[in-house]
Design an enzyme around this catalytic site. Structure first.
Site, mmCIF file in Angstrom:
data_model
loop_
_atom_site.group_PDB
_atom_site.id
_atom_site.type_symbol
_atom_site.label_atom_id
_atom_site.label_comp_id
_atom_site.label_asym_id
_atom_site.label_seq_id
_atom_site.Cartn_x
_atom_site.Cartn_y
_atom_site.Cartn_z
ATOM 1 N N GLY A 101 0.759 -1.236 0.000
ATOM 2 C CA GLY A 101 0.000 0.000 0.000
ATOM 3 C C GLY A 101 0.790 1.287 0.000
ATOM 4 O O GLY A 101 0.210 2.368 -0.131
ATOM 5 N N GLY B 210 3.350 -3.594 -3.879
ATOM 6 C CA GLY B 210 3.156 -3.703 -5.320
ATOM 7 C C GLY B 210 3.613 -2.416 -5.986
ATOM 8 O O GLY B 210 4.739 -2.288 -6.466
ATOM 9 N N CYS C 6 -13.588 5.330 -28.024
ATOM 10 C CA CYS C 6 -14.877 6.027 -28.148
ATOM 11 C C CYS C 6 -15.597 6.102 -26.807
ATOM 12 O O CYS C 6 -16.594 5.415 -26.575
ATOM 13 C CB CYS C 6 -15.732 5.329 -29.194
ATOM 14 S SG CYS C 6 -14.889 5.305 -30.766
HETATM 15 C C1 LIG Z 1 -3.069 -4.901 -4.060
HETATM 16 C C2 LIG Z 1 -2.583 -5.584 -2.857
HETATM 17 C C3 LIG Z 1 -1.302 -5.322 -2.385
HETATM 18 C C4 LIG Z 1 -0.378 -4.317 -3.008
HETATM 19 O O1 LIG Z 1 -0.832 -3.015 -2.895
HETATM 20 P P1 LIG Z 1 0.107 -1.812 -3.392
HETATM 21 O O2 LIG Z 1 -0.684 -0.606 -3.070
HETATM 22 O O3 LIG Z 1 0.297 -1.989 -4.848
HETATM 23 O O4 LIG Z 1 1.377 -1.893 -2.635
HETATM 24 C C5 LIG Z 1 -0.872 -6.037 -1.283
HETATM 25 N N1 LIG Z 1 -1.660 -6.951 -0.674
HETATM 26 C C6 LIG Z 1 -2.903 -7.218 -1.102
HETATM 27 C C7 LIG Z 1 -3.707 -8.229 -0.417
HETATM 28 C C8 LIG Z 1 -3.412 -6.547 -2.206
HETATM 29 O O5 LIG Z 1 -4.648 -6.805 -2.612
#
Ligand SMILES: *Cc1c(COP(=O)(O)O)cnc(C)c1O
Length: 425
Positions: free
Chosen positions: A247, A286, A353
């Site tokens: 996150g 991520g 579109c």
């Molecule tokens: C999407 C997700 C992440 C990664 O989130 P980021 O904001 O991209 O770091 C981690 N754990 C879970 C369970 C997720 O769904």
């Protein structure tokens, strides 16, 4: 020539008035591979990873890349070779991670809607942990594991009810979100898990949202999780690992999220003061690993001046860059060659579109037809969310490693798109 680095985008530099990645002019790559083109810097990815590793120095910790941010095989290989685990959210992601060389034991499986078939396959290959999101899922996983004669390692995803202060669509740890088990129900869920056959409780998990740019929600969530660790363990169920999700935000538009190492030193100050410093820590980043390691290069097809607005129509669209349409998200847009002509204010839009097909509103740009632009911060949640809407083939992707360009995905052709369809007799 002294390169001038774009703020917050290491390895993307202006050199002699030309935007380069690891020293390679992006315009050269666009000529070679066409546009729209995603270009990633391996060095930028590894640098983001290194910040987390500094934060975890001397700790028992494991970094599981949340691959939904960018699940292209070449990107996964970078993280697998760097020793990362993977956080997956589907059976498809499991197969991708394995194809990229992930060690099955380093894979954790999150998500509110795992199917029996996905669970069975994950057990068959021997993944490290299921992050279970409901009591009903515990029951089903227990059945699937028992039928397969396996034991599933589980961690329960707890919803700590803290507000990450981000876009509502990417807040996941508030009451009212579909994710996780409510904090008040968590002890009960752990007791259920401990009693069910085929399950082995190994930890606790939370993930409160995405594009988080302040430290406070993380510190609050950590307190809430540590409270639960205390009460679950007091009930006789040990929790060897604490998975704190992902996150962490990135700089899209002058945002100043905490650095991963600074965030984790603040978190460990709390963890140590509460006596949990010797646990195994896991995280699932991520966006913060890949977001600013990628750009999307696009060509200006037409300039269309209007009475109220000027439009800059480019060859990338919402099917390539879905974040503006989905979350009103901001991506910086930079011409590959620094112009010295006068600039005008444009809405930068794609050919799809839909009026929702925009990439940037009200951008001052000095551009001509045929010029190339870089849509910045496009390494996360762009290609992995790309679609074929308007029967547009998905873009090609290039990964630059030490100044050498590797094509990691060919541009999708109409034939590729139609391959799995069948004509009526
Ligand atoms: C999407 C997700 C992440 C990664 O989130 P980021 O904001 O991209 O770091 C981690 N754990 C879970 C369970 C997720 O769904």
């Amino acid at each position: 020539m002294i390169p001038s680095q774009l703020p917050g985008r290491p390895h993307f530099d202006m050199v002699g008035g030309e935007l380069c990645v690891e020293g390679l002019p992006l315009a050269t790559l666009a000529r070679q591979f066409g546009t729209p083109l995603f270009v990633y810097s391996k060095a930028a990815m590894l640098e983001s990873l290194a910040a987390y590793r500094r934060g975890f120095a001397g700790r028992n910790a494991s970094i599981c890349y949340a691959m939904k941010a960018n699940s292209s095989l070449g990107v996964l290989q970078v993280f697998a070779r760097a020793g990362c685990g993977f956080d997956i959210v589907s059976g498809g992601e499991l197969e991708r991670a394995l194809a990229a060389g992930a060690a099955p034991g380093d894979i954790i499986f999150s998500g509110v809607g795992k199917t029996r078939a996905e669970m069975a396959r994950a057990l068959q290959v021997g993944i490290g942990c299921f992050n279970v999101e409901s009591e009903a899922e515990l029951e089903v996983l227990s059945e699937v594991a028992t039928a397969a004669g396996k034991s599933a390692q589980v961690s329960i995803r707890v919803n700590p009810n803290v507000d990450p202060k981000t876009h509502p669509y990417i807040s996941t740890g508030l009451k009212g979100n579909k994710f996780g088990v409510a904090h008040e129900r968590a002890l009960h869920a752990y007791q259920r898990a401990a009693a069910l056959p085929g399950l082995k409780v190994v930890g606790i998990d939370c993930h409160i949202g995405s594009q988080i740019t302040t430290q406070a929600p993380y510190l609050d969530a950590m307190d809430r999780i540590l409270d639960l660790v205390e009460s679950v363990e007091a009930a006789g169920i040990p929790l060897p690992h604490i998975d704190f999700g992902g996150g962490l935000g990135i700089d899209y538009n002058g945002d100043e999220p905490p650095k991963a190492d600074a965030l984790w030193s603040a978190l460990f100050a709390k963890i140590d003061s509460r006596g949990f410093g010797d646990r195994k820590f896991m995280i699932e980043p991520g966006r913060s690993l890949v977001g600013n390691a990628g750009v999307c290069v696009t060509e200006v097809l037409y300039l269309k001046p209007g009475e109220q607005k000027n439009f800059c129509i480019v060859d990338a669209a919402m099917n390539d860059l879905p974040r503006p349409a989905m979350y009103q998200a901001f991506h910086a847009i930079v011409p590959l060659r620094q112009g010295n002509g006068p600039s005008s204010v444009y809405d930068v839009v794609g050919p799809v579109c839909e009026s929702g097909d925009w990439i940037g509103h009200g951008r001052a740009l000095a551009v001509d037809q045929g010029d190339l632009l870089a849509v910045m911060s496009a390494g996360a949640y762009c290609m992995s969310m790309a679609s074929n809407y308007n029967t547009r083939g998905r873009a090609a992707e290039v990964l630059v490693d030490a100044g050498k360009a590797h094509l990691i995905r060919e541009r999708e052709s109409p034939a590729d798109q139609m391959r799995s369809e069948r004509l009526l007799p």
